[in-house]
Each structure stands twice: as structure tokens, then as C-alpha cells.
Design an enzyme around this catalytic site. Structure first.
Site, PDB file in Angstrom:
ATOM      1  CG  HIS A  57      -1.556   3.045   4.027  1.00 14.95           C
ATOM      2  ND1 HIS A  57      -1.216   2.179   3.886  1.00 14.95           N
ATOM      3  CD2 HIS A  57      -0.875   3.207   5.811  1.00 14.95           C
ATOM      4  CE1 HIS A  57      -1.126   1.228   4.815  1.00 14.95           C
ATOM      5  NE2 HIS A  57       0.014   1.924   5.838  1.00 14.95           N
ATOM      6  CB  CYS A  75      -1.079   0.692   1.028  1.00  7.35           C
ATOM      7  SG  CYS A  75      -2.135  -1.341   1.504  1.00  7.35           S
TER       8      CYS A  75
END
Length: 523
Positions: free
Chosen positions: A132, A76
Site C-alpha cells: 500500500h 493506511c
């Protein structure tokens, strides 16, 4: 001849100049950048899946450009960093693993990112969903980095209903509207919540200003370990043919994601923005298959899963769709990397790519995507991780892979649950336009002819996309060339920024909420 006073000439000049700038801004296309989380190669029907129909995503793909050699990073944070900056994670210190909730790390503040570039072109910039990219200090969060608004969460995952996030030993609430915590939204399914927010942003745009909208869905990432897969019953009921409970729930999550894409596209059309919009849809990495990370995505027939450097970990689902494309309804075979979106879309928005920093790793591929010309990109660095001692690089049709994160455990080919043979059980519903990968014959030693922890392996990805045949011994000169190229890349890499967890991040110390805990102004 009538002479105007000097001050009137100056005012007239300013008025005309501002009018030209406003007109130029209004003519720029709206950019809708959508990231699906952990969506595997085989989790969309435009790749041939007949388990999980994705008609709305398919519609964008079949009437746009399908990216058949599109690559992302294996996990990610690195992908999102490359997407936002146009730079490879090895040049950002984010090439190893993901940023955990209590980790005092983030996308370096000296990097300019997507919304900052687009604000210079007159765009309003909005983000919905997963960040993130670090939040240990406010300066690392979205509204401090160029986004006019942010609605979403800072960590890598959360529960789809109560919006709680468990990161290692720490549990806390993680849902914000700009910088404010939004407890009032407990119980609302995240995929639908984000969709509604995006629709509201689109409706509020009066077409007086171009829109840069970044939607980073939670779907189809697993949630917390106690309840990893979650979807409303209305979606679960769509899949009576899938008996495996985990794959059925994953399919429901993917179907909700597909509905989201359909609803957003419809809103663009209803508001009159669609004809001047560019929609990009991408996954952030390969799918976590067969229970990895408590999830049941599928990359079939590709080898490997999320977090690996096999094709199943880095070959991504991607497309671009727009009435502004000169050619559509095609499959683009040229190489595309996630860091290419920044210069490509900047050019499409009317920006001068030569004014972007010279250290970008991304390539402007607008002509390739819009007109179907050959891609100028001939190589893609998948990663170099000095901590795990792993690396992979594709040059032309060849790929070298070194090391193995999981020591062989996730190196296989994982069929979606309930597919029991080497082909799909039913091709009758498969669209003839689907971009399908054909593996060819699988030799009996496919699982054993490559030991990347012992010696580098070499594959011809064009002829062997499923990585059955290690040809390192057959082509030592080619292997040597690729290893030399890896060395050149490695010489430009910075060290990973991967500090240990900081106990001061514990949400218990911040009212039960994941919040920035470092004040940079006092350091």
C-alpha cells in the site's frame, strides 16, 4: 620474531575484520514488526474488551510494554509511510487519503526505508502482507526497496479467499511471491496464508544472520464490497454470545489474527530465535466502527473512527515485547508515534542513530520502552491536510483539532454492537492488568460544544481522553500556542501527491492482475 609477508598480513586483517563484522551481525536482535489493519482500540482484550478475547496478543502486552499514549495516522498509507521512513506524511506528500490501485503515486524513491537501513547492519529483510505504498512502477515495490523477499499484495485490501481486489471501477488479482503472481493459492484464507509464510521464513533462518521481518496483515480490514467480512467457520463459532452478525464476523477475523500472533510467537520459541527477538505489534489507524467502510471495529470509549482526527482515529493499539527489555509488564504512559519505530529499533539493533538522516521526524525511544524512563517526546502532529482543510496536534496534555473530514457524521462515540449502556455488560472476565481508558462524566453538550469546521477546538487529553469538553474558550492562550505550532509544521510540509486514476492501470490490460504499468526507464 617472525615477520609475515605483507600479502599475508593484508589477508589476515581482512579475515579478522570480516569475522568481527559477522560476529556483530549475528549478535543483533531479530526484529519482528507486525501491523494489524484497521484494528480498533477496543478490539483487544488488553484494553478491556470482554467481547473479543485476544489471549496471544495479550500475552505479548502483559509481558512486554503496553503503549497507552501511542499514535498512528488516521488511515493506511500515511501510517505505513511514516513507519517505513521515520518521517511524517506531511514531509512525504502522503498526508491526504490513501494510494488507490490505479493511482500513479507512491512513497518517494528518494526516501530510504526500514529494510535498506537494516541491510547495512547485516540483516536479512523479508516482508509478508500489505504494501500500500505504491506500485505504478516496479521501482516502488518492496523487492526494489530493500526487501530480500516479498509475499503479499500491493493494494490496500483484497478478498480473504480469492485474492481479488476492487479499486474504484477496476478489479484484478493481487497476490505475489516476490514479483511473480501466485494464482495457485486461490481459496486459502489470507490470515492463515500469511502466518504460514512468516513461520517458514523464521524456520529457514539458521541464526547466522539477524532477521528483519515485516508482517502487514490484511486482518481485520474489510474485503471487497460484495463480501466485506470473511472468516472460517471455526472462528465464527467461537462467538455464540455475539448475536449481531457483522460484529460476530469481525470478532472471528480478530480471533484469527490473534491465533496468527500466537503461532508466530511459538515458532520463534521453537526455533530458538525468541530470546534474541524484539516483537512490535501495532495497528495502522483507528478502527472503522459502526459500518464505516463496511466494517465493525470498535474504538470505544474513544471518540471517532478511522480516517478522523479524533482519538478514535489516531490513538492506536500498540505494544513492544522482548526478553531484551530491561523492564516489562508495564504500561508506558509516555507519548509514542509510529514514526519513532525506525530510529528506536535501529538503535536496538546496534545501529548508530546519529548516522540516520537528520530530517527524520521519529525519535529514538529505546530507553523509554526498555527501561521505563520518561519519553523525550512531548508533542505529536496528527496531520495537516490542505485538501480537506483539517489538522490536529497534541502538545503535552492539550490537543487542538481543526476541520472535519465527514462534516460531523463520524464524530460520535460508537459502542461495540450489543453493548447497550455506558459501561461494559460484564467486567468479571476483565484482566486487572488491562490498560483501560476512563472517560469520566459525559456532559449533555459533548456532541455540540465543538464545531471544528467553524473554529478550532481544544481538549485536555490527559483529563478528558474521550474528548467530551471543548475548552478553547477557557484557555485562549494555550489554543493560540498550539495554532502557532501548527503553522510552524505547515511551513515544512510538501504538497500532497494525489494524482487521478490512470486508466492504463486497469488489470484487464495486464492479464487480469494488478501490475506496475509505467516504465520509468523510458520516461
Amino acid at each position: 620474531m617472525i615477520l609475515l609477508p605483507r600479502y599475508l598480513c593484508v589477508l589476515l586483517s581482512v579475515f579478522v575484520s570480516s569475522g568481527v563484522q559477522q560476529s556483530a551481525a549475528q549478535s543483533r536482535p531479530h526484529i519482528i514488526l507486525i501491523v494489524a489493519d484497521d484494528l480498533g482500540w477496543d478490539d483487544v482484550s488488553f484494553h478491556g474488551s470482554d467481547q473479543i478475547p485476544t489471549p496471544n496478543i495479550d500475552d505479548l502486552a502483559y509481558n512486554g510494554v503496553i503503549l497507552h499514549n501511542y499514535y498512528v495516522q488516521p488511515i493506511c498509507t500515511p501510517t505505513r509511510a511514516a513507519l517505513m521512513t521515520g518521517r511524517h506524511p506531511i514531509h512525504l506528500g502522503l498526508q491526504h487519503d490513501v494510494i488507490m490501485g490505479a493511482m500513479p503515486s507512491g512513497l518517494p524513491l528518494n526516501e530510504t526505508i526500514f529494510p535498506q537501513y537494516f541491510k547495512k547492519l547485516g540483516y536479512s529483510t523479508h516482508m509478508v502482507g500489505k504494501w500500500h505504498l505504491g506500485f505504478f512502477a516496479w521501482q516502488y515495490t518492496p523487492t526494489f526497496r530493500g526487501f530480500d523477499s516479498f509475499f503479499g499484495y500491493y493494494n490496500g485490501k483484497e478478498d480473504y479467499y480469492d485474492h481479488m481486489t476492487l479499486e474504484n471501477e477496476y478489479m484484478g488479482y493481487d497476490l505475489r511471491d516476490n514479483v511473480s503472481v501466485r494464482h495457485s493459492l486461490d481459496g486459502q484464507y489470507t490470515t492463515e496464508l500469511f502466518t504460514t509464510k512468516v513461520e517458514d521464513i523464521i524456520k529457514q533462518n539458521n541464526n547466522q544472520q539477524p532477521l528483519f521481518l515485516y508482517l502487514a496483515h490484511l486482518a481485520v480490514h474489510s474485503a471487497n464490497p460484495s463480501q466485506p467480512l470473511e472468516a472460517p467457520d471455526k472462528y465464527v463459532k467461537r462467538f455464540p454470545h455475539i448475536q449481531d452478525k457483522n460484529r460476530k464476523m469481525f470478532a472471528a477475523m480478530a480471533s484469527a489474527l490473534d491465533d496468527s500472533i500466537g503461532n508466530i510467537t511459538k515458532t520463534l520459541k521453537d526455533t530458538g530465535l525468541y530470546n534474541n527477538s524484539i516483537i512490535v505489534f501495532t495497528t495502522d489507524n483507528g478502527g472503522p466502527a459502526a459500518g464505516f467502510d463496511r466494517n465493525y471495529a470498535s474504538n470505544w470509549p474513544l471518540r471517532g473512527i478511522k480516517a478522523t482526527l479524533w482519538e478514535g482515529g489516531v490513538r492506536g493499539t500498540g505494544l513492544i515485547h522482548s526478553p531484551l527489555l530491561e523492564k516489562s509488564g508495564i504500561i508506558q504512559e509516555g507519548m509514542v508515534h509510529v514514526c519513532d519505530w525506525l530510529p528506536t529499533l535501529y538503535h536496538a539493533a546496534g545501529g548508530n542513530v546519529s548516522e540516520l538522516p537528520q530530517n527524520l521526524d521519529g525519535v529514538n525511544l529505546w530507553d523509554t520502552l526498555s527501561m521505563g524512563t520518561a519519553s523525550p517526546r512531548n508533542e505529536i502532529l496528527h496531520n495537516i491536510d490542505p485538501i480537506t482543510q483539517t489538522a490536529a496536534l497534541r502538545v503535552g496534555k492539550y490537543k487542538v483539532i481543526i476541520g472535519d473530514v465527514y462534516k460531523g457524521k463520524w464524530d460520535g462515540w460508537f459502542k461495540p454492537e450489543q453493548v447497550t449502556d455506558g459501561i461494559r455488560p460484564d467486567h468479571s472476565s476483565q484482566d486487572m492488568r488491562a490498560a483501560i481508558i476512563e472517560c469520566g462524566h459525559k456532559p449533555s453538550n459533548a456532541s455540540t460544544n465543538c464545531k471544528p469546521t467553524k473554529s478550532p477546538c481544544l481538549y485536555n487529553i490527559k483529563n478528558d481522553p474521550c474528548e467530551y469538553n471543548n475548552i478553547a474558550n477557557m484557555y485562549p492562550d494555550i489554543l493560540k500556542e498550539l495554532l502557532s505550532r501548527l503553522d510552524e509544521y505547515n511551513a515544512t510540509a510538501v504538497l500532497p501527491w494525489f494524482p487521478p486514476d490512470d486508466p492504463r492501470a486497469d488489470p484487464k490490460l495486464h492479464g487480469g492482475v494488478w501490475s506496475p504499468w509505467v516504465n520509468l526507464t523510458t520516461l
